[in-house]
Design a protein around this motif. Sequence first.
Motif, PDB file in Angstrom:
ATOM      1  N   ARG A 118      -3.159   1.963   3.310  1.00 28.33           N
ATOM      2  CA  ARG A 118      -2.649   3.339   3.288  1.00 28.33           C
ATOM      3  C   ARG A 118      -1.617   3.507   2.184  1.00 28.33           C
ATOM      4  O   ARG A 118      -1.588   4.537   1.490  1.00 28.33           O
ATOM      5  CB  ARG A 118      -2.050   3.704   4.650  1.00 28.33           C
ATOM      6  CG  ARG A 118      -3.102   3.930   5.735  1.00 28.33           C
ATOM      7  CD  ARG A 118      -2.500   4.587   6.959  1.00 28.33           C
ATOM      8  NE  ARG A 118      -1.527   3.729   7.623  1.00 28.33           N
ATOM      9  CZ  ARG A 118      -1.826   2.834   8.535  1.00 28.33           C
ATOM     10  NH1 ARG A 118      -3.103   2.647   8.883  1.00 28.33           N
ATOM     11  NH2 ARG A 118      -0.897   2.108   9.117  1.00 28.33           N
ATOM     12  N   ARG A 119      -0.769   2.509   1.992  1.00 25.23           N
ATOM     13  CA  ARG A 119       0.213   2.587   0.903  1.00 25.23           C
ATOM     14  C   ARG A 119      -0.477   2.594  -0.458  1.00 25.23           C
ATOM     15  O   ARG A 119      -0.044   3.277  -1.390  1.00 25.23           O
ATOM     16  CB  ARG A 119       1.197   1.428   1.004  1.00 25.23           C
ATOM     17  CG  ARG A 119       2.061   1.463   2.258  1.00 25.23           C
ATOM     18  CD  ARG A 119       3.175   0.417   2.176  1.00 25.23           C
ATOM     19  NE  ARG A 119       3.948   0.409   3.395  1.00 25.23           N
ATOM     20  CZ  ARG A 119       3.810  -0.461   4.385  1.00 25.23           C
ATOM     21  NH1 ARG A 119       2.921  -1.421   4.288  1.00 25.23           N
ATOM     22  NH2 ARG A 119       4.550  -0.384   5.473  1.00 25.23           N
ATOM     23  N   ALA A 120      -1.541   1.806  -0.579  1.00 21.80           N
ATOM     24  CA  ALA A 120      -2.263   1.765  -1.844  1.00 21.80           C
ATOM     25  C   ALA A 120      -2.906   3.114  -2.151  1.00 21.80           C
ATOM     26  O   ALA A 120      -2.954   3.542  -3.306  1.00 21.80           O
ATOM     27  CB  ALA A 120      -3.318   0.665  -1.797  1.00 21.80           C
ATOM     28  N   ILE A 121      -3.401   3.801  -1.121  1.00 20.27           N
ATOM     29  CA  ILE A 121      -3.971   5.136  -1.324  1.00 20.27           C
ATOM     30  C   ILE A 121      -2.880   6.121  -1.718  1.00 20.27           C
ATOM     31  O   ILE A 121      -3.032   6.909  -2.670  1.00 20.27           O
ATOM     32  CB  ILE A 121      -4.681   5.608  -0.038  1.00 20.27           C
ATOM     33  CG1 ILE A 121      -5.883   4.708   0.269  1.00 20.27           C
ATOM     34  CG2 ILE A 121      -5.126   7.064  -0.173  1.00 20.27           C
ATOM     35  CD1 ILE A 121      -6.491   4.954   1.642  1.00 20.27           C
ATOM     36  N   GLU A 122      -1.752   6.068  -1.012  1.00 22.80           N
ATOM     37  CA  GLU A 122      -0.652   6.999  -1.308  1.00 22.80           C
ATOM     38  C   GLU A 122      -0.103   6.775  -2.710  1.00 22.80           C
ATOM     39  O   GLU A 122       0.308   7.728  -3.383  1.00 22.80           O
ATOM     40  CB  GLU A 122       0.450   6.819  -0.274  1.00 22.80           C
ATOM     41  CG  GLU A 122       0.052   7.251   1.137  1.00 22.80           C
ATOM     42  CD  GLU A 122       1.064   6.806   2.182  1.00 22.80           C
ATOM     43  OE1 GLU A 122       2.060   6.138   1.782  1.00 22.80           O
ATOM     44  OE2 GLU A 122       0.862   7.097   3.377  1.00 22.80           O
ATOM     45  N   SER A 123      -0.095   5.536  -3.170  1.00 26.50           N
ATOM     46  CA  SER A 123       0.467   5.239  -4.490  1.00 26.50           C
ATOM     47  C   SER A 123      -0.512   5.516  -5.616  1.00 26.50           C
ATOM     48  O   SER A 123      -0.130   5.519  -6.788  1.00 26.50           O
ATOM     49  CB  SER A 123       0.906   3.772  -4.553  1.00 26.50           C
ATOM     50  OG  SER A 123      -0.228   2.920  -4.529  1.00 26.50           O
ATOM     51  N   GLY A 124      -1.787   5.706  -5.289  1.00 29.80           N
ATOM     52  CA  GLY A 124      -2.790   5.955  -6.316  1.00 29.80           C
ATOM     53  C   GLY A 124      -3.490   4.711  -6.821  1.00 29.80           C
ATOM     54  O   GLY A 124      -4.309   4.800  -7.740  1.00 29.80           O
TER      55      GLY A 124
ATOM     56  N   HIS B 227      -7.428  -7.029  -7.512  1.00 29.68           N
ATOM     57  CA  HIS B 227      -7.539  -8.351  -6.891  1.00 29.68           C
ATOM     58  C   HIS B 227      -6.171  -8.884  -6.465  1.00 29.68           C
ATOM     59  O   HIS B 227      -6.035  -9.520  -5.420  1.00 29.68           O
ATOM     60  CB  HIS B 227      -8.215  -9.318  -7.856  1.00 29.68           C
ATOM     61  CG  HIS B 227      -9.684  -9.064  -8.016  1.00 29.68           C
ATOM     62  ND1 HIS B 227     -10.559  -9.981  -8.552  1.00 29.68           N
ATOM     63  CD2 HIS B 227     -10.431  -7.982  -7.700  1.00 29.68           C
ATOM     64  CE1 HIS B 227     -11.775  -9.483  -8.557  1.00 29.68           C
ATOM     65  NE2 HIS B 227     -11.715  -8.264  -8.050  1.00 29.68           N
ATOM     66  N   SER B 228      -5.164  -8.626  -7.270  1.00 32.76           N
ATOM     67  CA  SER B 228      -3.820  -9.069  -6.903  1.00 32.76           C
ATOM     68  C   SER B 228      -3.336  -8.353  -5.645  1.00 32.76           C
ATOM     69  O   SER B 228      -2.703  -8.963  -4.774  1.00 32.76           O
ATOM     70  CB  SER B 228      -2.836  -8.804  -8.051  1.00 32.76           C
ATOM     71  OG  SER B 228      -3.180  -9.544  -9.197  1.00 32.76           O
ATOM     72  N   PHE B 229      -3.655  -7.078  -5.551  1.00 37.68           N
ATOM     73  CA  PHE B 229      -3.290  -6.333  -4.353  1.00 37.68           C
ATOM     74  C   PHE B 229      -3.990  -6.918  -3.129  1.00 37.68           C
ATOM     75  O   PHE B 229      -3.374  -7.112  -2.066  1.00 37.68           O
ATOM     76  CB  PHE B 229      -3.655  -4.858  -4.518  1.00 37.68           C
ATOM     77  CG  PHE B 229      -3.653  -4.090  -3.232  1.00 37.68           C
ATOM     78  CD1 PHE B 229      -2.470  -3.776  -2.587  1.00 37.68           C
ATOM     79  CD2 PHE B 229      -4.856  -3.707  -2.637  1.00 37.68           C
ATOM     80  CE1 PHE B 229      -2.468  -3.093  -1.379  1.00 37.68           C
ATOM     81  CE2 PHE B 229      -4.871  -3.023  -1.441  1.00 37.68           C
ATOM     82  CZ  PHE B 229      -3.676  -2.707  -0.809  1.00 37.68           C
ATOM     83  N   ALA B 230      -5.281  -7.217  -3.258  1.00 37.96           N
ATOM     84  CA  ALA B 230      -6.010  -7.797  -2.134  1.00 37.96           C
ATOM     85  C   ALA B 230      -5.403  -9.131  -1.727  1.00 37.96           C
ATOM     86  O   ALA B 230      -5.276  -9.435  -0.529  1.00 37.96           O
ATOM     87  CB  ALA B 230      -7.488  -7.968  -2.505  1.00 37.96           C
TER      88      ALA B 230
ATOM     89  N   VAL C  41       7.069  -4.963  -9.229  1.00 36.65           N
ATOM     90  CA  VAL C  41       6.115  -3.967  -8.786  1.00 36.65           C
ATOM     91  C   VAL C  41       5.106  -3.723  -9.891  1.00 36.65           C
ATOM     92  O   VAL C  41       5.479  -3.490 -11.033  1.00 36.65           O
ATOM     93  CB  VAL C  41       6.826  -2.651  -8.417  1.00 36.65           C
ATOM     94  CG1 VAL C  41       5.810  -1.592  -8.037  1.00 36.65           C
ATOM     95  CG2 VAL C  41       7.811  -2.889  -7.284  1.00 36.65           C
ATOM     96  N   ARG C  42       3.841  -3.782  -9.537  1.00 32.36           N
ATOM     97  CA  ARG C  42       2.783  -3.541 -10.509  1.00 32.36           C
ATOM     98  C   ARG C  42       2.588  -2.043 -10.695  1.00 32.36           C
ATOM     99  O   ARG C  42       3.202  -1.228 -10.016  1.00 32.36           O
ATOM    100  CB  ARG C  42       1.470  -4.171 -10.016  1.00 32.36           C
ATOM    101  CG  ARG C  42       1.528  -5.691  -9.995  1.00 32.36           C
ATOM    102  CD  ARG C  42       0.137  -6.244  -9.742  1.00 32.36           C
ATOM    103  NE  ARG C  42       0.177  -7.697  -9.666  1.00 32.36           N
ATOM    104  CZ  ARG C  42       0.133  -8.504 -10.711  1.00 32.36           C
ATOM    105  NH1 ARG C  42       0.051  -7.988 -11.915  1.00 32.36           N
ATOM    106  NH2 ARG C  42       0.178  -9.808 -10.554  1.00 32.36           N
ATOM    107  N   SER C  43       1.682  -1.682 -11.601  1.00 32.04           N
ATOM    108  CA  SER C  43       1.361  -0.281 -11.785  1.00 32.04           C
ATOM    109  C   SER C  43       0.895   0.316 -10.465  1.00 32.04           C
ATOM    110  O   SER C  43       0.375  -0.392  -9.601  1.00 32.04           O
ATOM    111  CB  SER C  43       0.245  -0.143 -12.831  1.00 32.04           C
ATOM    112  OG  SER C  43      -0.928  -0.813 -12.402  1.00 32.04           O
ATOM    113  N   HIS C  44       1.093   1.599 -10.317  1.00 36.01           N
ATOM    114  CA  HIS C  44       0.791   2.351  -9.102  1.00 36.01           C
ATOM    115  C   HIS C  44       1.753   2.031  -7.973  1.00 36.01           C
ATOM    116  O   HIS C  44       1.526   2.418  -6.837  1.00 36.01           O
ATOM    117  CB  HIS C  44      -0.656   2.113  -8.640  1.00 36.01           C
ATOM    118  CG  HIS C  44      -1.657   2.471  -9.683  1.00 36.01           C
ATOM    119  ND1 HIS C  44      -1.949   3.772 -10.006  1.00 36.01           N
ATOM    120  CD2 HIS C  44      -2.411   1.699 -10.495  1.00 36.01           C
ATOM    121  CE1 HIS C  44      -2.852   3.795 -10.970  1.00 36.01           C
ATOM    122  NE2 HIS C  44      -3.146   2.558 -11.271  1.00 36.01           N
ATOM    123  N   GLY C  45       2.830   1.313  -8.228  1.00 32.51           N
ATOM    124  CA  GLY C  45       3.858   1.124  -7.228  1.00 32.51           C
ATOM    125  C   GLY C  45       3.536   0.119  -6.153  1.00 32.51           C
ATOM    126  O   GLY C  45       4.112   0.178  -5.086  1.00 32.51           O
TER     127      GLY C  45
END
Length: 454
Positions: free
Chosen positions: A33-39, A69-72, A134-138
Amino acid sequence: MRTLSIIKADTGGWVGHSSVHPDQEAAAGRELRRAIESGLVDDAHVASCGDDLALIMSHRHGADAQVVHSFAWDVFRRTSAVADELGLHGGTRDDVVGAGRKRAGPHPAGADRAATDGAESDRVQSDGAEPDGVRSHGVESHDVEPDDVTPDGELRGPGLGYAELEIGEERPSEPVLCFLTDQAQPGAWNYPLFRTFADPFTSSGLVVDPAMREGFVFEVYDLQENTAVELACPAETYDLLLYVGAPSRYVIHCVRSAATGVVAAATSTQRLSLIAGRSAGQDDPVMIVRAESGLPSVGEVLEPFAFPYSVAGGLRGAHRAPLMPVGLDDAHPTRSDGPPRVVCLGFQLTDGELIGPRDMFADPSFDRARSRAVEVMDHYRHHGPFEPHRLAPDPLRGTTTPVPDERLASRWVPLTAADVRTPEALRKARQAREQAAQDHRAPGRPTEKEVSGP
């Protein structure tokens, strides 16, 4: 460029290898959900089959995008932390993800995690600023190590796998089917992909749909030699079968339309014993298939699963067993860690949004396949440690089961043609083997010749 990704990992089973704990799915859902909100992603869904947790994500970063992949990887480290807190079963495939647990920051487990949602939301910056770490997209990077995600963005490690399909521009109607397995090895998709995209007795569209008449091109990987080949059907149908009929070595990586070049199917082809550099059990592969409008229909994609075909995997990844198509409620193998399960989640992809899912195998028309799978499982189980239920020695080398000749190599003695010509030769050979076995049981014991002298 629209991309659909399924990235999965075994980050701890509840109970044993049978399921994913609800707290793990909840932790992954909060991060998505955070990934969606951050774009970072346009839409996402958490799913599971057996003890494998899967992230289904729609995004615009393309395949093998390191930021995705890093987010996953970060999500799986959080679910691993939950597994640690709950004492869930890790298994041998969790070693690399488990190493990441030590680097992941504190993350409360159980009911207390829900109370931290608001406090943790400061990772996503409302003003668009990106603080350190923090990576791009927060999305926080959690200091991903170089060995975790390679420079080209590819995830590496036991228990990790992914399938990614670059869709490009969406069609007016974009149905996609996401398949997840448990207790199966990577070649599990060879049979249904051949039936769907090359067999007109399964897909009548190959005969009656002009858009499908030119056939499909299959990209096949040789997992032992690390090579690839493309074979076009129908012209090279028999050549394709020569390879993909041996799914322990050759696996279909993707399928594309010969007429349009559109990629219609993508699979995870990571073999854990090769990625990890050691035996690591079964792979539990995932797959994405696009359907309709010049591609096989949804019904044609699902039809091969009405037959519970045999796959390698099962208990300790060392057996053969029927692949059982089930709804999500039944995707929890328990009988001898099986039978292996496959689930299918159907979505309509609309402007990047995953409309769904629909539980495609929660359909009584697959009841007969499930009943047959139980019957076949009975047949296999009565073989016990004998083939064909147990894998042959060569395939066993890619599992957690030790191969006998590696432990007993010193006890084998040469056998020549002369040894079997006469009863006397047989007697002497038998005595030599018995003496070798006796020497093995009592190391350092003097031989008869050493006692009596020359």
